[in-house]
Write an enzyme that holds these catalytic residues in place. Sequence first.
Site, PDB file in Angstrom:
ATOM      1  N   TYR A 147     -25.772 -21.572  10.189  1.00  0.00           N
ATOM      2  CA  TYR A 147     -27.014 -22.273   8.738  1.00  0.00           C
ATOM      3  C   TYR A 147     -26.360 -22.535   8.397  1.00  0.00           C
ATOM      4  CZ  TYR A 147     -25.110 -17.038   7.922  1.00  0.00           C
ATOM      5  OH  TYR A 147     -25.742 -15.425   7.440  1.00  0.00           O
ATOM      6  N   LYS A 217     -15.465 -16.131  17.859  1.00  0.00           N
ATOM      7  CA  LYS A 217     -16.223 -15.341  19.176  1.00  0.00           C
ATOM      8  C   LYS A 217     -16.486 -16.901  20.305  1.00  0.00           C
ATOM      9  CE  LYS A 217     -18.335 -12.424  20.281  1.00  0.00           C
ATOM     10  NZ  LYS A 217     -17.440 -11.536  20.417  1.00  0.00           N
ATOM     11  N   ASP A 283     -15.075  -9.673  16.788  1.00  0.00           N
ATOM     12  CA  ASP A 283     -15.995  -7.706  16.506  1.00  0.00           C
ATOM     13  C   ASP A 283     -14.169  -7.350  16.742  1.00  0.00           C
ATOM     14  OD1 ASP A 283     -15.675  -9.523  18.864  1.00  0.00           O
ATOM     15  OD2 ASP A 283     -16.016  -7.749  20.136  1.00  0.00           O
ATOM     16  N   ASP A 307     -19.913 -14.845   6.649  1.00  0.00           N
ATOM     17  CA  ASP A 307     -20.658 -14.250   5.806  1.00  0.00           C
ATOM     18  C   ASP A 307     -20.322 -12.499   6.108  1.00  0.00           C
ATOM     19  OD1 ASP A 307     -22.952 -13.187   4.352  1.00  0.00           O
ATOM     20  OD2 ASP A 307     -24.326 -13.722   5.526  1.00  0.00           O
TER      21      ASP A 307
END
Length: 418
Positions: A147, A217, A283, A307
């Site tokens: 971002y 992740k 996830d 987000d």
Amino acid sequence: MQIKMNKGKMIIPDNPTIPFIEGDGIGKEITTQVQKILDSAIEKSYSGTKKIDWLEVLAGEKAFTEVGTWLPAQTIDAFRNHFIGIKGPLTTPVGEGIRSLNVALRQELDLYVCLRPVRWFRGVATPLLHPEKVNVTIFRENTEDIYAGIEWAAGTSESKKVLDFLQNEMGVKNIRFPNSSSFGIKPVSREGTERLVRSAIEYAIENQLPSVTLVHKGNIMKFTEGGFKKWGYDLAEREFSDNTFTEHRFNQIKVEKGLNKAVEMYNHAIESGKVFIKDVIADAFLQNTLLKPEEYSVIATLNLNGDYISDQLAAMVGGIGIAPGANINYLSGHAIFEATHGTAPDIVGKNLANPCSLLLSGVMMLNYIEWYEPAKLITSSLEKLFKNGYATSDLARFMEDGKPLSTSEFSSKVIEYL
Ligand code: NAI
């Protein structure tokens, strides 16, 4: 009077000046009502001994119309000088070279935490069977990650340069379609991670919450997201060993001394009130929040994950339209509390807007300045209203016994129920 900082501690006068941005679209309708509710709750709690001195500052369309610029320097100065502020939603100006005003404010004041508390209000319709099990506070890193906006479009001379550098100097061979690729850079630093995770751990300790979960992740992005996990654990073990026990340490003990010993030490740590610091792959986290949300309390995560996570968790409690938020720099004390929805152009001027996102952000602001009594009054007023089916129509239409009210009617009811 101006809020001051003294040796890292905020000094709040009884009548602090708090700048506010009214906001575009429905901003005017909700801001006016929210200020009335906050003022009433403060008056009821402190009988006139404390009071917010509101200072309007301009941003967005109102600023553009009145002074010809979307985000005047005086507005940023006001937030800088007064430390905290609150804002309604702002239109993102369309056009080359004009940044999102929200992003600009965050960057100017280096507001590195995007704080999103998520809880359920009884009565609000939700897709979950047990929404009461959701009670989490998300610390989303606000300044780094993909971002940061470091990107080059496919086909430009810049992206060709980047491609050339990657292939010829860095030995990268696995760009599948090199000539039509755009490129983006994902900076994640130790300092950026540490200040975010430190804030999350301090918050958990102060509020006596059971755990902080690092969501990442790192299984795929070893050095960026994996770095976040590693630096997060290192920080907890280095700076908070008296108050925390980490999953990382648990696993070490398991190898060194066996599972039973690790469980014994875990139980001992939890019984003595230590915050458990753990991690989970993003996830798996998204699945787990649906299946066993009670396992999560404080979440620390990177910008992009944060987000997605913020919106999913808000939706789980039916609160996507009423979710509050704040952008905070816990080191300098600067904080801007904000409505998380947009300007809702389709319902402007109709007295239909739900003021709760901004109102609950106002509650966060009261808690931030340690005016806990009015914050509690407003929260319990909302609890009673929702339980009895009172809400603006965006929520009431999905409630079992919904009684739709206009923005002003609902706001009056909040005051009546204080
Ligand atoms: P939006 O959030 O304004 O609207 C999406 C839908 O939600 C609409 O149907 C709207 O009526 C409804 N809605 C939003 N807030 C509501 C409320 N308080 N009460 C009842 N219904 C509500 O998102 P959209 O249409 O994508 O964006 C409109 C403008 O807002 C754009 O210029 C966008 O850039 C800006 N925006 C600003 C944000 C901010 O200042 N934090 C955040 C998101 C969008």
